[in-house]
Design an enzyme around this catalytic site. Sequence first.
Site, PDB file in Angstrom:
ATOM      1  N   GLU A 119       1.057  -1.423   0.263  1.00 24.62           N
ATOM      2  CA  GLU A 119      -0.414   0.037   0.152  1.00 24.62           C
ATOM      3  C   GLU A 119       0.943   0.773  -0.035  1.00 24.62           C
ATOM      4  O   GLU A 119       2.106   1.405   0.870  1.00 24.62           O
ATOM      5  CB  GLU A 119      -0.906   0.031   1.590  1.00 24.62           C
ATOM      6  CG  GLU A 119      -2.166   1.188   1.492  1.00 24.62           C
ATOM      7  CD  GLU A 119      -2.997   1.682   2.277  1.00 24.62           C
ATOM      8  OE1 GLU A 119      -2.724   0.916   3.291  1.00 24.62           O
ATOM      9  OE2 GLU A 119      -3.917   1.726   2.452  1.00 24.62           O
ATOM     10  N   GLU A 262      -2.421  -3.648   7.042  1.00 25.55           N
ATOM     11  CA  GLU A 262      -3.722  -5.142   6.966  1.00 25.55           C
ATOM     12  C   GLU A 262      -3.577  -6.056   6.368  1.00 25.55           C
ATOM     13  O   GLU A 262      -4.668  -6.331   5.976  1.00 25.55           O
ATOM     14  CB  GLU A 262      -4.766  -4.228   7.316  1.00 25.55           C
ATOM     15  CG  GLU A 262      -5.597  -3.769   5.831  1.00 25.55           C
ATOM     16  CD  GLU A 262      -4.600  -2.287   5.719  1.00 25.55           C
ATOM     17  OE1 GLU A 262      -3.957  -1.710   5.807  1.00 25.55           O
ATOM     18  OE2 GLU A 262      -5.911  -1.239   5.272  1.00 25.55           O
ATOM     19  N   HIS A 295      -6.418  -1.424  15.119  1.00 23.90           N
ATOM     20  CA  HIS A 295      -6.615  -1.209  14.142  1.00 23.90           C
ATOM     21  C   HIS A 295      -6.575  -2.168  12.304  1.00 23.90           C
ATOM     22  O   HIS A 295      -7.614  -2.059  11.494  1.00 23.90           O
ATOM     23  CB  HIS A 295      -6.320   0.358  14.157  1.00 23.90           C
ATOM     24  CG  HIS A 295      -6.147   1.150  12.531  1.00 23.90           C
ATOM     25  ND1 HIS A 295      -7.258   2.508  12.779  1.00 23.90           N
ATOM     26  CD2 HIS A 295      -5.852   1.077  11.611  1.00 23.90           C
ATOM     27  CE1 HIS A 295      -6.687   2.786  11.350  1.00 23.90           C
ATOM     28  NE2 HIS A 295      -6.035   1.711  10.752  1.00 23.90           N
ATOM     29  N   GLU A 296      -5.371  -2.973  12.554  1.00 23.15           N
ATOM     30  CA  GLU A 296      -5.301  -3.398  11.421  1.00 23.15           C
ATOM     31  C   GLU A 296      -5.997  -4.585  11.312  1.00 23.15           C
ATOM     32  O   GLU A 296      -6.716  -5.098  10.282  1.00 23.15           O
ATOM     33  CB  GLU A 296      -3.333  -4.183  11.447  1.00 23.15           C
ATOM     34  CG  GLU A 296      -2.487  -3.174  11.629  1.00 23.15           C
ATOM     35  CD  GLU A 296      -3.155  -1.647  10.239  1.00 23.15           C
ATOM     36  OE1 GLU A 296      -3.451  -2.455   9.567  1.00 23.15           O
ATOM     37  OE2 GLU A 296      -2.796  -0.676  10.524  1.00 23.15           O
ATOM     38  N   HIS A 299      -9.422  -3.713   9.487  1.00 23.09           N
ATOM     39  CA  HIS A 299      -9.982  -3.431   8.206  1.00 23.09           C
ATOM     40  C   HIS A 299      -9.642  -4.677   7.672  1.00 23.09           C
ATOM     41  O   HIS A 299     -10.169  -4.881   6.229  1.00 23.09           O
ATOM     42  CB  HIS A 299      -8.432  -3.273   8.707  1.00 23.09           C
ATOM     43  CG  HIS A 299      -8.077  -1.672   7.802  1.00 23.09           C
ATOM     44  ND1 HIS A 299      -8.620  -0.951   7.694  1.00 23.09           N
ATOM     45  CD2 HIS A 299      -6.629  -1.122   8.203  1.00 23.09           C
ATOM     46  CE1 HIS A 299      -8.062   0.313   7.566  1.00 23.09           C
ATOM     47  NE2 HIS A 299      -6.700   0.439   7.971  1.00 23.09           N
TER      48      HIS A 299
HETATM   49  N1  TRP Z   1      -3.039   0.768   5.904  1.00 26.93           N
HETATM   50  C1  TRP Z   1      -2.135   0.839   6.663  1.00 26.93           C
HETATM   51  C2  TRP Z   1      -3.181   1.259   8.031  1.00 26.93           C
HETATM   52  O1  TRP Z   1      -3.360   2.262   8.311  1.00 26.93           O
HETATM   53  C3  TRP Z   1      -1.065   2.357   6.463  1.00 26.93           C
HETATM   54  C4  TRP Z   1      -0.416   2.420   5.404  1.00 26.93           C
HETATM   55  C5  TRP Z   1      -0.554   3.320   4.460  1.00 26.93           C
HETATM   56  C6  TRP Z   1       0.748   1.862   5.218  1.00 26.93           C
HETATM   57  N2  TRP Z   1       0.799   3.213   3.628  1.00 26.93           N
HETATM   58  C7  TRP Z   1       1.273   1.989   3.997  1.00 26.93           C
HETATM   59  C8  TRP Z   1       1.988   1.139   6.266  1.00 26.93           C
HETATM   60  C9  TRP Z   1       2.702   2.788   3.711  1.00 26.93           C
HETATM   61  C10 TRP Z   1       2.769   1.430   6.148  1.00 26.93           C
HETATM   62  C11 TRP Z   1       4.132   1.191   4.618  1.00 26.93           C
HETATM   63  O2  TRP Z   1      -2.990   0.370   8.664  1.00 26.93           O
HETATM   64 ZN    ZN Z   2      -5.367   1.794   8.078  1.00 26.94          ZN
END
Ligand code: TRP
Ligand code: ZN
Length: 870
Positions: A119, A262, A295-296, A299
């Site tokens: 992500e 997540e 949180h994770e 998701h």
């Molecule tokens: N989706 C992740 C969260 O909110 C966060 C996230 C987005 C992330 N981009 C990232 C984590 C890049 C690490 C590196 O939990």
């Molecule tokens: Zn998140």
Amino acid sequence: MSTHVAKYRKDYLSPAFTTEHVDLDIILDDHRTKVTAILDVKQLREGEVLHLDGNKSLNLLQILVNGQAHDDYQCSDDSLTISGIGSCQLTIVNEIDPKNNSALEGLYKSGDAFCTQCEAEGFRRITFYQDRPDVLATFTTRIEAPKTGYPFLLSNGNKVDGGELDNDRHWVRWQDPFPKPCYLFALVAGDFDQLADTFTTRSGRQVALEIFVDKGNLYRAHHAMESLKKSMAWDEQRFDLEYDLDIYMVVAVDFFNMGAMENKGLNVFNSKYVLASPDTATDADYMGIESVIGHEYFHNWTGNRVTCRDWFQLSLKEGLTVFRDQEFSSDLNYRSVKRINSVRILRGQQFVEDAGPMAHPIRPEKVIEMNNFYTLTVYEKGAEVIRMIHTLLGEEKFQAGMALYFQRHDGQAVTCDDFTQAMQDASGIDLGLFRRWYSQSGTPQLDVSDRYDAQTKQYHLTIRQMTPVTADQDEKLPLHIPVDIELLTDAGESIALVGCDTQRNGAVLNLRDQEETFIFENVANEPTICLLQQFSAPVKCHYDYSDEQLLRITQFATDTFCRWDALQHLIHKYIRLNVHNQQNGGVFELPESFVDVLRGALLDPDIDPAFNALLFTLPSTIELIQLFDEADIATIDSVRGKLMQYLAEQLEDEMTALIHHASQIDHNDLEAIQIGWRSLKSQLLQFAAFRDEALIANEYRQAQTMTMTLAALTAANQADLPCRDELMRDFEKKWQHDGLVMDKWFNLQATYPGTDALQRVKSLLKHPSFSLSNPNRTRALVGRFCYWNAVAFHAEDGSGYEFLSEILMQLNENNPQLAAGLLTPLIQFARLGKTRQAKIKVILGKLAALPNISGDLYEKVDKALSQINS
Ligand code: TRP
Ligand code: ZN
């Protein structure tokens, strides 16, 4: 001249092709990892070519279409366009170099292990693919690596096969039955200690839970495991949501750009949010782990089962999931403390983002680098928007809305509008106007006035709303704002409001127009109004309170947030007064009545320690800067210090008594009441440091937990006590082998109040425990200095800014995401005055001229330059 192009939300186009299944084969090697991807591609629109995303770090070796060589394609630095194909089986073979991947996106090495971060757009650094969240595919992943060094080979879903090979090698195959966008793909290979447990879901399925940590750290993984089980149980109870795979894995890595990720069935975590033992982690660390694990986990439904159609919809999953993790922490621990802490982050940081060059709605309209939009606005304000929906609908209808959302959209990639539509349809409550919260940026401001008519016993309350223009948007419209209020009598009793819910104190008013007047009947005497109970909307609120009214609210409001908030008002008022005094040669002054209310709080036999810890947490200098149009930072900081010193003297006896009391109660466990007492004691030690050095040194030596060790050390550091350097050396000697603990030490070094703070920070860049390639270390020292050491970073000679720019030039190519994160305090210049702004402008110009400026830095620097020039 820039090659960085923006994408606009309005330009969304559904894909001409999709990929229904991905069969990956990854043969791991430090520098030459071989990736073979077999894609089941399906054409959705005739007459278009297949566009795949890529990256210049990919080395393309082969392309086959239905098993046949195919050469009708074009490969550029960041894309692969294949012509002359329809639905087909597409095979792509390429190589990557994980060991030289310092950006920590795609496949990289964290220490000796391989891991991935996809992500938002990292999968394109692994192979060519339609790297967009509306392409949902099932994945099978075969991983091959040496057995030595890589006994664990992990990916999403269930392990379905595996075997041994010659030359000390082995392989496994994973299969993820749930279609997912590629940003949820993960792979981990390495040697770990493994903590295993199980969770039985409500419907009786057994889920294997596995947490992987660096060897030797197993004893520090138990709190994360307990938190995971609590998360799973809570999501069943409160949201009626059950886990869906037979295994849930969490891997802790030391090199990670953010908190955690997540990925389906295989979360990858920053080790900071997994590892904890009482001697290495504070109570706040324990809370942080519980909330990030939650949180994770949350998701899995809000993000994975239902995902985002495009990245402009990021708040669909992040705002909602933050709301869910906040509720989880609130249900398990202490709701009002959690609420106040969330509000502090929002006001202290998100409101500042709104006022700066990066202002954007929770659903952005324009993005160059998506990594720049994992912001406080998308996350924290996004959660506030969900919370307002919850306030408007109530828990029952909100849950009906969630159920309808999953019923309609399970397995889909959807938009924020789809979410609000489900909430509206399930509740019958019109959210038409409310949707503006998704498209309008900025912090709305409420101006409240009132009038009491003793004859008619009517109380008239007039609320006006106005959202100031932001860098990204110059037209603002009225919003639908829930304003939760309570009326108090002079004696501090709650007034029952005629025609309103009798089950609660006060009422939620629906403000929809620019100005509205609400009339309350049968109000016996002129009331005192408590505004925004539970902080019912992410707005600034102005009402011309007398000190007497604020003291009344602090003591008597039903809502703890309002009580805390009224005290903040008073503190702000006295800080302003004394900054004015000091600038004009006057003396420090503070009303007796204010000190008395604080004394009363400390003397209360039924004292609530956790809440009082918040009352005795003064706003930081960086927060106080926001109170002034043009901030005199040195004076603000000095007045803040004087306020602490003054209270320390005036309340010496009461504070000392409570510190002793707290020491007796502390049994070092994680019960809420124990945490509360440690937290109150920690705050009181910050005051005590100004008059009793021996006490602080003694507390440091006697401390049984990292919470109290750090409280004493922080106090010594903040007051710059003579024992400070010696205690810091002691801590360093004890913990130099442990990066996570050393981060706390770097944090303190970074916020050292002495005049040579910058020199110290610079020399610490060479400390053996420090490394610019580790984001945690970098944020602990450099990030902390620039963000929290307001006086030193904003030194008027520009030395702080110069220092940051040198760091950014080093990080620009190695880790652009980290660099862009560190830039933030340099571009929030609204209150800093002309002299500093001129210095900042020069630095921004230098950064903009970097020949290889990353999209991440470019986007923020460019916006900052436009704002500073206007
Ligand atoms: N989706 C992740 C969260 O909110 C966060 C996230 C987005 C992330 N981009 C990232 C984590 C890049 C690490 C590196 O939990
Ligand atoms: Zn998140």
